[in-house]
Design a protein around this motif. Structure first.
Motif, mmCIF file in Angstrom:
data_model
loop_
_atom_site.group_PDB
_atom_site.id
_atom_site.type_symbol
_atom_site.label_atom_id
_atom_site.label_comp_id
_atom_site.label_asym_id
_atom_site.label_seq_id
_atom_site.Cartn_x
_atom_site.Cartn_y
_atom_site.Cartn_z
ATOM 1 N N MET A 152 0.841 -1.193 0.000
ATOM 2 C CA MET A 152 0.000 0.000 0.000
ATOM 3 C C MET A 152 0.879 1.246 0.000
ATOM 4 N N ILE A 153 0.623 2.148 -0.946
ATOM 5 C CA ILE A 153 1.409 3.372 -1.037
ATOM 6 C C ILE A 153 0.997 4.360 0.057
ATOM 7 N N ILE A 154 1.989 4.927 0.718
ATOM 8 C CA ILE A 154 1.723 6.057 1.607
ATOM 9 C C ILE A 154 2.644 7.191 1.199
ATOM 10 N N THR A 155 2.137 8.418 1.280
ATOM 11 C CA THR A 155 2.954 9.571 0.899
ATOM 12 C C THR A 155 2.866 10.643 1.974
ATOM 13 N N LYS A 156 3.726 11.632 1.852
ATOM 14 C CA LYS A 156 3.751 12.722 2.824
ATOM 15 C C LYS A 156 2.442 13.509 2.782
ATOM 16 N N ALA A 157 1.951 13.756 1.598
ATOM 17 C CA ALA A 157 0.724 14.548 1.444
ATOM 18 C C ALA A 157 -0.525 13.743 1.796
ATOM 19 N N GLY A 158 -0.388 12.422 1.843
ATOM 20 C CA GLY A 158 -1.546 11.571 2.105
ATOM 21 C C GLY A 158 -2.036 10.904 0.838
ATOM 22 N N ARG A 159 -2.134 9.596 0.872
ATOM 23 C CA ARG A 159 -2.608 8.843 -0.288
ATOM 24 C C ARG A 159 -3.863 8.084 0.111
ATOM 25 N N ARG A 160 -4.842 8.072 -0.785
ATOM 26 C CA ARG A 160 -6.052 7.305 -0.486
ATOM 27 C C ARG A 160 -5.738 5.831 -0.372
ATOM 28 N N MET A 161 -6.351 5.208 0.588
ATOM 29 C CA MET A 161 -6.219 3.776 0.755
ATOM 30 C C MET A 161 -6.918 3.114 -0.432
ATOM 31 N N PHE A 162 -6.258 2.109 -1.023
ATOM 32 C CA PHE A 162 -6.903 1.408 -2.120
ATOM 33 C C PHE A 162 -6.539 -0.067 -2.070
ATOM 34 N N PRO A 163 -7.500 -0.968 -2.111
ATOM 35 C CA PRO A 163 -8.928 -0.668 -2.110
ATOM 36 C C PRO A 163 -9.362 -0.122 -0.758
ATOM 37 N N SER A 164 -10.444 0.607 -0.763
ATOM 38 C CA SER A 164 -10.922 1.154 0.501
ATOM 39 C C SER A 164 -11.659 0.082 1.295
ATOM 40 N N VAL A 165 -11.727 0.287 2.583
ATOM 41 C CA VAL A 165 -12.439 -0.646 3.456
ATOM 42 C C VAL A 165 -13.938 -0.358 3.390
ATOM 43 N N ARG A 166 -14.681 -1.388 3.068
ATOM 44 C CA ARG A 166 -16.146 -1.256 3.047
ATOM 45 C C ARG A 166 -16.731 -2.328 3.926
ATOM 46 N N VAL A 167 -17.792 -1.978 4.583
ATOM 47 C CA VAL A 167 -18.312 -2.854 5.615
ATOM 48 C C VAL A 167 -19.834 -2.768 5.625
ATOM 49 N N LYS A 168 -20.443 -3.901 5.920
ATOM 50 C CA LYS A 168 -21.889 -3.908 6.091
ATOM 51 C C LYS A 168 -22.179 -4.467 7.477
ATOM 52 N N VAL A 169 -23.049 -3.831 8.207
ATOM 53 C CA VAL A 169 -23.310 -4.220 9.586
ATOM 54 C C VAL A 169 -24.740 -4.732 9.712
ATOM 55 N N HIS A 170 -24.896 -5.801 10.471
ATOM 56 C CA HIS A 170 -26.229 -6.339 10.731
ATOM 57 C C HIS A 170 -26.468 -6.419 12.237
ATOM 58 N N ASN A 171 -27.705 -6.663 12.572
ATOM 59 C CA ASN A 171 -28.099 -6.928 13.955
ATOM 60 C C ASN A 171 -27.826 -5.793 14.929
ATOM 61 N N LEU A 172 -27.783 -4.570 14.436
ATOM 62 C CA LEU A 172 -27.755 -3.433 15.352
ATOM 63 C C LEU A 172 -29.165 -3.180 15.852
ATOM 64 N N ASP A 173 -29.273 -2.483 16.969
ATOM 65 C CA ASP A 173 -30.579 -1.999 17.427
ATOM 66 C C ASP A 173 -30.970 -0.822 16.528
ATOM 67 N N PRO A 174 -32.082 -0.952 15.779
ATOM 68 C CA PRO A 174 -32.443 0.089 14.799
ATOM 69 C C PRO A 174 -32.583 1.481 15.415
ATOM 70 N N ASP A 175 -32.987 1.543 16.688
ATOM 71 C CA ASP A 175 -33.275 2.839 17.302
ATOM 72 C C ASP A 175 -32.110 3.410 18.106
ATOM 73 N N GLN A 176 -31.089 2.602 18.340
ATOM 74 C CA GLN A 176 -29.915 3.093 19.059
ATOM 75 C C GLN A 176 -29.047 3.953 18.136
ATOM 76 N N GLN A 177 -28.262 4.838 18.745
ATOM 77 C CA GLN A 177 -27.327 5.653 17.984
ATOM 78 C C GLN A 177 -25.916 5.048 18.069
ATOM 79 N N TYR A 178 -25.248 4.989 16.932
ATOM 80 C CA TYR A 178 -23.891 4.436 16.889
ATOM 81 C C TYR A 178 -22.986 5.358 16.073
ATOM 82 N N SER A 179 -21.710 5.318 16.412
ATOM 83 C CA SER A 179 -20.697 5.838 15.501
ATOM 84 C C SER A 179 -19.889 4.662 14.994
ATOM 85 N N ILE A 180 -19.401 4.766 13.770
ATOM 86 C CA ILE A 180 -18.549 3.716 13.230
ATOM 87 C C ILE A 180 -17.233 4.351 12.816
ATOM 88 N N ALA A 181 -16.145 3.713 13.238
ATOM 89 C CA ALA A 181 -14.827 4.308 13.033
ATOM 90 C C ALA A 181 -13.834 3.244 12.593
#
Lengths: 213, 213
Positions: A1-30
DNA sequence: AAATTCTCACCTAGGTGTGAAACT
DNA sequence: AGTTTCACACCTAGGTGAGAATTT
């Protein structure tokens, strides 16, 4: 994976699908990126593999947390979409002040995904002590470099193995493979963890790079 | 203001600064665009003004609400930034399914800004019955067209008057003036309304269009 | 020699005005 | 005739790899 001083986009990017959360609860994803070990690696061309070339100390560097811009949102909202970290940039500049993820070149890393249940009133800056569910996939491990080590590397296909939960694909996506110019179909796999969520990681579709014919 | 079937970005975009919010309360901020009257307008070139050219009925068309993508956020967060609606697109396509704001060509409109105090748990889609504070500025009134009516219009400067709260600038930014190729310095003015918030609208800086010399 | 930094030309996605063509 | 639609060339911002230059 290339990294540079100015910042390089991660490729491929991380993509995620989440299941079984409580629909009414609030979450942050990081997302953050953890060193896999304390070794420094060097690519040995004639044997086509990464070799250990010394040690380093990661202990004093707390990793930067990259909170998904849609945070916080309800479980319902998160479950409806593919959660993509495609804006994330990687840098080797330890003085970076633009919020990019700081990594060392020639080291092995693996992204982590955090699902954080918290009050929407508080703004998330770092990982709280509780309410955090953390996941990581060995298939997403990679090695950092600041530039391609030689001219041939782009023409070498690392992506021959199938990616599936049933057999180990560790190393398939390592290092340069994430820059392969070869066409790789959309792969996805699911994992069930901690009996509470399960995730599907969708690896970015790799297209044939235009600069190759 | 140009509107097209595919959707055209509003220019200049509406920018707003909010003060005197409760820092710990959660708010959404949204924009919609209201017809000024039920008249249809035609631009009469030899007198350089818009003339009434018939009537229309706006009554059956409820305006689309354009919720700012940062919504909901705390009062603190909103007050720290200039809130810009620069991604908003205008269309004359009444069948539009991409969330653009639907307007009729050859009509006068004026944007409204809504500050909505609400629980972060509910997702905002339309204006709720209470907790809404609405503001509008006559200086931002404009007339819609689908194309420039003639070749000369871009070369005519509509932006000679000063914009300030102390004297009426109604009409200064009307219609084609928002497309003026002439340099217009950053103007801002403040208004105090309902004794609770006051706003500063910052009009987008207009640069000399590259296609003019 | 190995690794990093820099510059630069290229590519792409998306927004823009123009003029011709089509519609009312 | 007045208005809208369409195709198209242009522009821009931002991301990219290649190779030269520099640093270690």
């Amino acid at each position: 994976m290339i990294i540079t001083k100015a910042g390089r986009r991660m490729f491929p990017s991380v993509r995620v699908k989440v299941h079984n959360l409580d629909p009414d609860q609030q979450y942050s994803i990081a997302m953050d990126i953890m060193p896999v070990d304390s070794k420094r690696y060097r690519y040995v061309y004639h044997s086509s593999q990464w070799m250990v070339a010394g040690n380093t100390d990661h202990s004093c560097v707390p990793p930067r947390l990259c909170v998904h811009p849609d945070s916080p949102s309800s479980g319902q909202t998160w479950m409806r979409q593919v959660i993509s970290f495609d804006r994330v940039k990687l840098t080797n500049n330890e003085m970076d002040d633009r919020g990019h993820i700081i990594l060392k070149s020639m080291h092995k890393y693996r992204p982590r995904i955090h699902v954080i249940q918290h009050s929407p009133l508080e703004t998330l800056v770092s990982l709280p002590a509780d309410g955090v569910y953390t996941f990581s996939f060995c298939e997403t491990q990679f090695t950092t470099v600041t530039a391609y080590q030689n001219q041939q590397i782009n023409r070498t296909c690392f992506c021959t193995s199938e990616i599936s939960p049933s057999h180990s694909s560790r190393g398939v996506l390592e290092s340069y493979a994430w820059h392969s110019p070869f066409n790789l179909d959309f792969k996805s796999f699911a994992m069930e963890l901690q009996g509470m969520f399960h995730f599907v990681i969708i690896l970015a579709k790799m297209l044939i790079n235009n600069s190759f014919h």
